[in-house]
Design a protein around this motif. Structure first.
Motif, PDB file in Angstrom:
ATOM      1  N   THR A 182      65.467  15.783  -5.050  1.00  0.00           N
ATOM      2  CA  THR A 182      64.750  16.836  -5.764  1.00  0.00           C
ATOM      3  C   THR A 182      65.606  18.071  -6.026  1.00  0.00           C
ATOM      4  N   SER A 183      66.903  17.972  -5.762  1.00  0.00           N
ATOM      5  CA  SER A 183      67.784  19.112  -6.038  1.00  0.00           C
ATOM      6  C   SER A 183      68.249  19.145  -7.484  1.00  0.00           C
ATOM      7  N   LYS A 184      68.149  18.032  -8.183  1.00  0.00           N
ATOM      8  CA  LYS A 184      68.566  17.989  -9.582  1.00  0.00           C
ATOM      9  C   LYS A 184      67.850  16.858 -10.287  1.00  0.00           C
ATOM     10  N   LEU A 185      67.702  17.016 -11.613  1.00  0.00           N
ATOM     11  CA  LEU A 185      67.030  16.001 -12.415  1.00  0.00           C
ATOM     12  C   LEU A 185      67.948  14.816 -12.686  1.00  0.00           C
ATOM     13  N   ASN A 186      67.356  13.652 -12.756  1.00  0.00           N
ATOM     14  CA  ASN A 186      68.081  12.425 -13.065  1.00  0.00           C
ATOM     15  C   ASN A 186      68.579  12.482 -14.515  1.00  0.00           C
ATOM     16  N   PRO A 187      69.882  12.448 -14.749  1.00  0.00           N
ATOM     17  CA  PRO A 187      70.392  12.541 -16.126  1.00  0.00           C
ATOM     18  C   PRO A 187      70.108  11.288 -16.953  1.00  0.00           C
ATOM     19  N   PHE A 188      69.657  10.220 -16.302  1.00  0.00           N
ATOM     20  CA  PHE A 188      69.411   8.964 -17.004  1.00  0.00           C
ATOM     21  C   PHE A 188      67.919   8.728 -17.287  1.00  0.00           C
ATOM     22  N   TRP A 189      67.092   9.756 -17.056  1.00  0.00           N
ATOM     23  CA  TRP A 189      65.669   9.646 -17.355  1.00  0.00           C
ATOM     24  C   TRP A 189      65.198  10.977 -17.914  1.00  0.00           C
ATOM     25  N   SER A 190      64.204  10.942 -18.792  1.00  0.00           N
ATOM     26  CA  SER A 190      63.810  12.153 -19.510  1.00  0.00           C
ATOM     27  C   SER A 190      62.315  12.151 -19.793  1.00  0.00           C
ATOM     28  N   THR A 191      61.822  13.299 -20.244  1.00  0.00           N
ATOM     29  CA  THR A 191      60.434  13.392 -20.699  1.00  0.00           C
ATOM     30  C   THR A 191      60.148  12.354 -21.767  1.00  0.00           C
ATOM     31  N   ARG A 192      61.032  12.215 -22.738  1.00  0.00           N
ATOM     32  CA  ARG A 192      60.810  11.265 -23.823  1.00  0.00           C
ATOM     33  C   ARG A 192      60.616   9.858 -23.279  1.00  0.00           C
ATOM     34  N   GLN A 193      61.452   9.442 -22.333  1.00  0.00           N
ATOM     35  CA  GLN A 193      61.333   8.098 -21.780  1.00  0.00           C
ATOM     36  C   GLN A 193      60.050   7.934 -20.955  1.00  0.00           C
ATOM     37  N   ALA A 194      59.679   8.980 -20.212  1.00  0.00           N
ATOM     38  CA  ALA A 194      58.453   8.918 -19.406  1.00  0.00           C
ATOM     39  C   ALA A 194      57.226   8.786 -20.295  1.00  0.00           C
ATOM     40  N   VAL A 195      57.180   9.558 -21.381  1.00  0.00           N
ATOM     41  CA  VAL A 195      56.048   9.485 -22.301  1.00  0.00           C
ATOM     42  C   VAL A 195      56.011   8.124 -22.985  1.00  0.00           C
ATOM     43  N   GLU A 196      57.159   7.624 -23.396  1.00  0.00           N
ATOM     44  CA  GLU A 196      57.207   6.309 -24.046  1.00  0.00           C
ATOM     45  C   GLU A 196      56.740   5.205 -23.102  1.00  0.00           C
ATOM     46  N   LEU A 197      57.108   5.296 -21.831  1.00  0.00           N
ATOM     47  CA  LEU A 197      56.684   4.286 -20.865  1.00  0.00           C
ATOM     48  C   LEU A 197      55.163   4.310 -20.704  1.00  0.00           C
ATOM     49  N   PHE A 198      54.590   5.503 -20.588  1.00  0.00           N
ATOM     50  CA  PHE A 198      53.141   5.629 -20.453  1.00  0.00           C
ATOM     51  C   PHE A 198      52.420   5.122 -21.700  1.00  0.00           C
ATOM     52  N   THR A 199      52.818   5.602 -22.873  1.00  0.00           N
ATOM     53  CA  THR A 199      52.102   5.229 -24.100  1.00  0.00           C
ATOM     54  C   THR A 199      52.260   3.744 -24.403  1.00  0.00           C
ATOM     55  N   ARG A 200      53.446   3.194 -24.178  1.00  0.00           N
ATOM     56  CA  ARG A 200      53.642   1.768 -24.420  1.00  0.00           C
ATOM     57  C   ARG A 200      52.820   0.933 -23.443  1.00  0.00           C
ATOM     58  N   SER A 201      52.745   1.381 -22.200  1.00  0.00           N
ATOM     59  CA  SER A 201      52.010   0.628 -21.192  1.00  0.00           C
ATOM     60  C   SER A 201      50.524   0.554 -21.501  1.00  0.00           C
ATOM     61  N   PHE A 202      49.956   1.640 -22.039  1.00  0.00           N
ATOM     62  CA  PHE A 202      48.531   1.667 -22.342  1.00  0.00           C
ATOM     63  C   PHE A 202      48.221   1.390 -23.803  1.00  0.00           C
ATOM     64  N   GLY A 203      49.240   1.230 -24.637  1.00  0.00           N
ATOM     65  CA  GLY A 203      49.003   0.930 -26.038  1.00  0.00           C
ATOM     66  C   GLY A 203      48.568   2.128 -26.861  1.00  0.00           C
ATOM     67  N   TYR A 204      48.952   3.338 -26.428  1.00  0.00           N
ATOM     68  CA  TYR A 204      48.605   4.552 -27.159  1.00  0.00           C
ATOM     69  C   TYR A 204      49.732   4.956 -28.107  1.00  0.00           C
ATOM     70  N   GLU A 205      49.374   5.642 -29.193  1.00  0.00           N
ATOM     71  CA  GLU A 205      50.385   6.192 -30.086  1.00  0.00           C
ATOM     72  C   GLU A 205      50.976   7.480 -29.530  1.00  0.00           C
ATOM     73  N   LYS A 206      50.144   8.268 -28.862  1.00  0.00           N
ATOM     74  CA  LYS A 206      50.567   9.541 -28.281  1.00  0.00           C
ATOM     75  C   LYS A 206      49.990   9.641 -26.870  1.00  0.00           C
ATOM     76  N   PRO A 207      50.474  10.592 -26.061  1.00  0.00           N
ATOM     77  CA  PRO A 207      49.932  10.711 -24.710  1.00  0.00           C
ATOM     78  C   PRO A 207      48.555  11.356 -24.662  1.00  0.00           C
ATOM     79  N   TYR A 208      47.991  11.724 -25.802  1.00  0.00           N
ATOM     80  CA  TYR A 208      46.631  12.243 -25.869  1.00  0.00           C
ATOM     81  C   TYR A 208      45.872  11.497 -26.955  1.00  0.00           C
ATOM     82  N   HIS A 209      44.557  11.341 -26.753  1.00  0.00           N
ATOM     83  CA  HIS A 209      43.743  10.592 -27.703  1.00  0.00           C
ATOM     84  C   HIS A 209      42.273  10.933 -27.483  1.00  0.00           C
TER      85      HIS A 209
END
Length: 350
Positions: A153-180
């Motif tokens: 927790t001292s530094k952010l993972n340079p190989f993961w990002s907000t964009r990737q986290a949102v894409e993983l969530f939306t793809r997993s649930f079949g959403y176009e955006k993280p809100y609906h």
């Protein structure tokens, strides 16, 4: 997704909790792990009001019933988190087989693809109504993982990002955006998600970062719901509570631009904002509060805390069952270890 007939649901309810096989380590995104889990899995017959036992029929059947679960915290290596989710799903199937919706209101996973796989496996194995989900702050927590999988927790993972986290969530649930949004029985449901973590806004901390686009969309959906369904409550879901609403919510902002968020909500006193995040035990009070609109906390499936941020003893696992009537909402709080009701709140509709 495979649908359960009533006999299968009864069999599951009578059995001990099923243990999942160990999850393999997975580094590739869990593509399309959960869209199938979002389909309806419904028992076919009404059960009793408490633990599946028969009870007297209600004088006036509700217009709509739905469940709210938050802070499931499924991680592939954490078998207890998976067991608690299965227990909660079976309990809700027993107490409300007529339910039209189940909301998973954030902190569903630890943010890793393997966690989404474990979540999908648990959901696909249990009966449940149609699902809707939001992102919590823990959906971004792969940013605290090193390339070797350990936490730092001292530094952010340079190989993961907000964009990737949102894409993983939306793809997993079949959403176009993280809100609906969704409609059920003539009522509007609005599902909001924090769209960015500390790589997007270094001051976001654990608060929900809502973009201007999402805020404008949110205001528009509230306006439309007010116009098309006058006098009806509008159900809003966001993982983090708004500051200075629920008891204990003064410790964080909840929403990065909480003043703008409050201004939008205060124009709609019929709004009901459901949140999780705090894990606070419902029986301690202050988790259903009207401040122009109604705010409701849903405690936690994975770990219930007291106001000193300590786990309650004996442990609890809590969620909500909401029944909608023409003149009121009846919100009941379920504790899943004991399969008992531990609280309720009646909200009179104006």
């Amino acid at each position: 997704m495979k649908c359960f007939h009533y006999a299968a649901a009864v069999f599951l309810l009578c059995c001990a909790v099923v243990c999942l096989p160990p999850q393999r380590r997975q580094e590739a995104p869990a593509a399309k792990a959960l869209p199938a889990a979002a389909a309806a899995q419904r028992p076919g017959q009404k059960a009793g009001a408490d633990g599946g036992r028969p009870s007297a029929p209600e004088e006036t059947p509700p217009l709509l019933t739905f469940s709210v679960l938050s802070d499931i915290h499924i991680e592939a290596h954490d078998k207890l988190s998976q067991e608690l989710l299965r227990t909660a799903l079976l309990d809700h199937a027993a107490i409300a087989p007529e339910s039209g919706m189940m909301v998973l209101n954030g902190d569903l996973t630890g943010g890793n693809p393997a966690d989404y796989d474990a979540l999908a496996k648990a959901l696909n194995a249990m009966p449940h109504p149609p699902l809707h989900a939001t992102m919590g702050n823990h959906e971004y927590y792969r940013m605290w993982r090193t390339p070797f999988g350990s936490a730092d927790t001292s530094k952010l993972n340079p190989f993961w990002s907000t964009r990737q986290a949102v894409e993983l969530f939306t793809r997993s649930f079949g959403y176009e955006k993280p809100y609906h949004e969704a409609e059920a029985a003539g009522y509007t449901f609005i599902f909001l998600s924090g769209e960015g973590y500390r790589d997007v806004d270094k001051d976001a901390r654990e608060d929900a970062y809502l973009s201007a686009e999402q805020m404008n969309w949110f205001a528009g959906r509230l306006s439309e719901a007010s116009r098309t369904h006058p006098g009806k409550p509008v159900f809003v879901f966001l993982h983090q509570p708004l500051v200075h609403t629920l008891k204990g919510s003064g410790q964080e902002r909840g929403v990065t631009d909480y003043k703008a968020f409050r201004r939008v909500l205060e124009d709609y006193p019929q709004a009901v904002l459901f949140s999780g995040h705090s894990h606070y035990d419902w029986s301690l009070g202050g988790q259903a509060v009207r401040t122009g609109f109604l705010s409701v906390g849903s405690s936690s499936i994975r770990k219930v805390l007291d106001f000193d941020e300590k786990q309650v003893h004996p442990p609890k696992s809590e969620s909500l069952l909401v029944r909608v009537y023409p003149d009121k909402l009846v919100i009941r709080v379920r504790e899943h270890y004991s399969r008992s009701w531990i609280g309720s709140y009646v909200h009179r509709l104006r």
